[in-house]
Design an enzyme around this catalytic site. Structure first.
Site, PDB file in Angstrom:
ATOM      1  N   ASP A 289       0.859  -1.179   0.000  1.00  0.00           N
ATOM      2  CA  ASP A 289       0.000   0.000   0.000  1.00  0.00           C
ATOM      3  C   ASP A 289       0.904   1.241   0.000  1.00  0.00           C
ATOM      4  OD1 ASP A 289      -2.148   1.715   0.036  1.00  0.00           O
ATOM      5  OD2 ASP A 289      -3.244   0.630   1.587  1.00  0.00           O
TER       6      ASP A 289
ATOM      7  N   GLU B  97     -10.251   7.161   4.164  1.00  0.00           N
ATOM      8  CA  GLU B  97      -9.389   6.548   5.162  1.00  0.00           C
ATOM      9  C   GLU B  97      -9.115   7.413   6.386  1.00  0.00           C
ATOM     10  OE1 GLU B  97      -5.709   5.034   3.175  1.00  0.00           O
ATOM     11  OE2 GLU B  97      -6.786   5.855   1.475  1.00  0.00           O
TER      12      GLU B  97
HETATM   13  C1  BGC Z   1      -5.168   3.117   0.280  1.00  0.00           C
HETATM   14  C2  BGC Z   1      -5.329   2.183  -0.873  1.00  0.00           C
HETATM   15  C3  BGC Z   1      -5.096   2.905  -2.170  1.00  0.00           C
HETATM   16  C4  BGC Z   1      -3.769   3.609  -2.154  1.00  0.00           C
HETATM   17  C5  BGC Z   1      -3.490   4.392  -3.407  1.00  0.00           C
HETATM   18  C6  BGC Z   1      -3.911   3.929   0.192  1.00  0.00           C
HETATM   19  O1  BGC Z   1      -3.869   4.914   1.170  1.00  0.00           O
HETATM   20  O2  BGC Z   1      -5.189   2.389   1.495  1.00  0.00           O
HETATM   21  O3  BGC Z   1      -6.609   1.609  -0.847  1.00  0.00           O
HETATM   22  O4  BGC Z   1      -5.171   2.004  -3.223  1.00  0.00           O
HETATM   23  O5  BGC Z   1      -3.736   4.496  -1.066  1.00  0.00           O
HETATM   24  O6  BGC Z   1      -4.282   5.508  -3.510  1.00  0.00           O
HETATM   25  C1  BGC Z   2      -3.242  10.092  -1.673  1.00  0.00           C
HETATM   26  C2  BGC Z   2      -3.996   8.822  -1.560  1.00  0.00           C
HETATM   27  C3  BGC Z   2      -3.294   7.965  -0.623  1.00  0.00           C
HETATM   28  C4  BGC Z   2      -3.030   8.669   0.693  1.00  0.00           C
HETATM   29  C5  BGC Z   2      -2.245   7.812   1.613  1.00  0.00           C
HETATM   30  C6  BGC Z   2      -3.059  10.724  -0.334  1.00  0.00           C
HETATM   31  O1  BGC Z   2      -2.333  11.895  -0.454  1.00  0.00           O
HETATM   32  O2  BGC Z   2      -3.948  10.950  -2.499  1.00  0.00           O
HETATM   33  O3  BGC Z   2      -4.095   8.165  -2.776  1.00  0.00           O
HETATM   34  O4  BGC Z   2      -4.097   6.860  -0.403  1.00  0.00           O
HETATM   35  O5  BGC Z   2      -2.365   9.871   0.497  1.00  0.00           O
HETATM   36  O6  BGC Z   2      -1.902   8.466   2.802  1.00  0.00           O
END
Ligand code: BGC
Ligand code: BGC
Length: 608
Positions: free
Chosen positions: A302, A495
């Site tokens: 990830d 998230e």
């Molecule tokens: C997420 C993933 C995602 C990745 C890329 C991560 O923070 O947990 O689900 O695919 O970012 O954006």
């Molecule tokens: C990105 C996401 C990623 C996340 C992880 C963001 O800045 O746009 O794709 O999942 O950071 O921390």
């Protein structure tokens, strides 16, 4: 396009011609460039030509903003790029995406061996990063539909739209089994039991098609392996404290289904299993996923997942060593890929990461690149541009919205609404495209407001009835109305920010709006736009009707179709609905009394 057929015939023919595994030069070029040869032979040939730096670069997936220019892709010999959740080109149009992709791809082809890159995005409810794309309901709504065939079609439509922008890799589906609705990624889950994600793994077949090199196919990702939805307290990136038996019974089955469907990649979860970070979890990756389940594709980390193993910012040699030896093949290392390459090179030179592990990772990555047909067709297939936000795809999304609505309460048949009745509509989610689409919509966390084109729920209601008055906060309601519709619930999140460790109720804005409607004495139908069940026990007694809409996306008219009975609701709860937040986690079979049980959902029983 004759390509797929050509390759298939080639594979058969070459199977007869090539008897040894030794890389060989074909007539007028290297074997790996010869599409008539079997993938295995091409991979072996190419691997034999690669330097250690070629191999290390191949394992890197950088954020497109983490390269100063396409030339970085060439010098770093990068195997992959991604656009993170908020990483869209300016202006955000399909053609800009395609041009951007082609620019990076040409830089990859300019390396000595000309190995094409593979580019990934989170198209988790349609090609949601692209303005103008069709935005489908989030997974939780699809889980409510109980319709795996519909979900497969959505996978196909998404793949076509993604292909139109050149992208070949989708970080979807999330096959998480969300056990605690406090988790902010509950809406990315098809539901709280493994059977739902397993059934809905049809989306993988939709995304990948019958062959990866078929026009309009992209590589899917089963994520997040494994146990992301089982963390204590529903904490994002938390610790899943359960026995191996429970992990295998609840969280593993959807991944087995995905592997059986030939999913091209699996993304590792940020979470831990009994205190061990999954990114360092050799047993579950090497032994269970790769050996036991027989997964042959790419294991991808990830975003910054390797950094997070020791809980401190920045990756150490120990973290890199642990993760690569645990079986991670490609590293989503958004910005510090150069340091990562240097660290990994040293580890290989010191013998701490065996070269055989590097070769295995490369074999897996290159195999998928050959299977995707990237060596033959590296640039965007622009024929698919016209599918982005097309009528066909929006119609499919509309049907998905209809099928995902769950009718939870319908006292005295307040629903379906009468088209000639006098209707008052209120609520912050009635006329807000961003709110009804949720997180992962153009931005990572999503945003309120007109973020994408489409039809809001209010617009849908207005096209079904001419007697509609709307006031967001409920001002102006009086007894002359037959019914009030309050569209309330959550605002976008993704998230971590979406975790709700405390209350899970409606916010003060919604409560104030609902109070005005209640005071008027007009029967109220509540439409909840939310990524999960909310704590509504104290209010639900006031409501004549209740529809859970989840996060329907761009086609809000599907909600109106259910409200007016143009579609008789069929959706069923994919999660148990708590009586109070204090019951979390609450799941079917655990014996706790629910407000609405798993599988609950009413229909309209008589004609109107
Ligand atoms: C997420 C993933 C995602 C990745 C890329 C991560 O923070 O947990 O689900 O695919 O970012 O954006
Ligand atoms: C990105 C996401 C990623 C996340 C992880 C963001 O800045 O746009 O794709 O999942 O950071 O921390």
């Amino acid at each position: 396009m004759g390509l797929g057929r050509g390759l298939a015939i080639g594979t058969l023919a070459v199977g007869l011609l090539v008897t040894s595994e030794t890389p060989a030069l074909a007539g007028n070029g290297p074997a790996y460039k010869d599409s008539w040869r079997p993938v295995k032979v091409r991979v072996a040939d190419l691997l034999g030509r690669m330097s250690l730096d070629d191999k290390l670069g191949q394992m890197m997936q950088a954020e497109r903003l983490g390269v100063k220019s396409p030339a970085d892709v060439t010098t770093g010999r990068l195997g992959s790029l991604l656009s993170g959740g908020s990483s869209q080109p300016t202006p955000n149009t399909p053609v800009t995406w395609a041009d951007m992709y082609d620019g990076f791809q040409k830089a990859a082809l300019a390396t000595p061996l000309g190995i094409p890159l593979v580019y990934g995005v989170d198209a988790v409810h349609g090609h949601n990063g692209v303005y103008g794309a069709t935005v489908f309901p989030h997974n939780i709504g699809l889980g409510a539909s109980r319709d795996p065939r519909l979900v497969q079609k959505i996978g196909r439509a998404t793949a076509e739209e993604v292909s139109g922008t050149g992208i070949d890799w989708d970080f979807a589906p999330c096959l998480c089994v969300a056990r605690n609705d406090r988790w902010g990624r509950t809406y990315e889950s098809f539901g709280e039991v493994p059977q739902l994600a397993t059934e809905m793994s049809t989306v993988i077949t939709g995304l990948q098609g019958t062959r990866l090199d078929q026009p309009g196919s992209v590589m899917a990702t089963a994520k997040h392996y494994v146990g992301d939805g089982g963390t204590t307290g529903g904490v994002n990136e938390g610790n899943t404290e359960i026995s191996e038996q429970e992990l295998r019974a609840v969280h593993l089955p959807p991944f087995k289904a995905a592997v059986d469907r030939g999913v091209g990649s699996v993304m590792i979860s940020y979470s831990s299993w009994n205190g061990v970070k999954m990114h360092a979890g050799s047993y579950l990756i090497n032994d269970v996923l790769k050996k036991e389940l027989g997964f042959k594709g790419i294991v991808v980390s990830d975003y910054n997942g390797v950094d997070k193993i020791d809980g401190k910012t920045g990756f150490t040699p120990e973290e890199v060593e642990a993760s690569i030896n645990a079986g991670i093949d490609m590293v989503m290392v958004p910005y510090n890929w150069q340091t990562f390459i240097d660290t990994l090179r040293t580890l290989v030179q010191q013998g701490r990461v065996p070269l055989s592990r590097i070769d295995d990772a490369n074999r897996r990555i290159l195999t998928k690149k050959f299977e995707l047909g990237l060596f033959e067709h590296p640039l965007t297939d622009r024929r698919f541009l016209k599918t982005i936000g097309s009528k066909d795809h929006r119609d499919l999304a509309l049907q998905a919205v209809r099928e995902s609505q769950v009718l939870l309460k319908n006292d005295h048949h307040v629903l379906p609404l009468l088209k000639h009745g006098k209707i008052f509509v209120a609520g912050k989610n009635a006329d807000d495209m961003g709110n009804q689409s949720g997180g992962w919509t153009v931005g990572w966390q999503g945003t309120s407001g007109p973020v994408i084109p489409g039809t809001t729920i209010l617009q849908g209601i207005r096209s079904s009835s001419s007697k509609v008055t709307y006031a967001k906060d409920g001002t102006g309601i009086d007894q002359s109305y037959d019914v009030a519709v309050a569209v309330v619930g959550e605002t976008p999140y993704a998230e971590t920010k979406g975790d709700r460790p405390q209350g899970m109720g409606l916010d003060d804005t919604d409560l104030a709006t609902l109070q005005k409607l209640k005071d008027s004495g007009v029967p109220t139908v509540v439409v909840l736009v939310s990524g999960r069940p909310l704590d509504i026990a104290a209010q639900v007694g006031d409501w004549a009707g209740l529809v859970e809409s989840w996060l329907p996306g761009s086609e809000g008219a599907g909600v109106a179709d259910v409200l007016f009975g143009d579609y008789n609701p069929t959706g069923k709860l994919p999660v148990t609905w708590m009586r109070s937040a204090g019951q979390q986690p609450i799941n079917v079979g655990d014996g706790r009394p629910a407000l609405f049980p798993f599988g609950y959902g009413l229909h309209y029983s008589r004609h109107w």
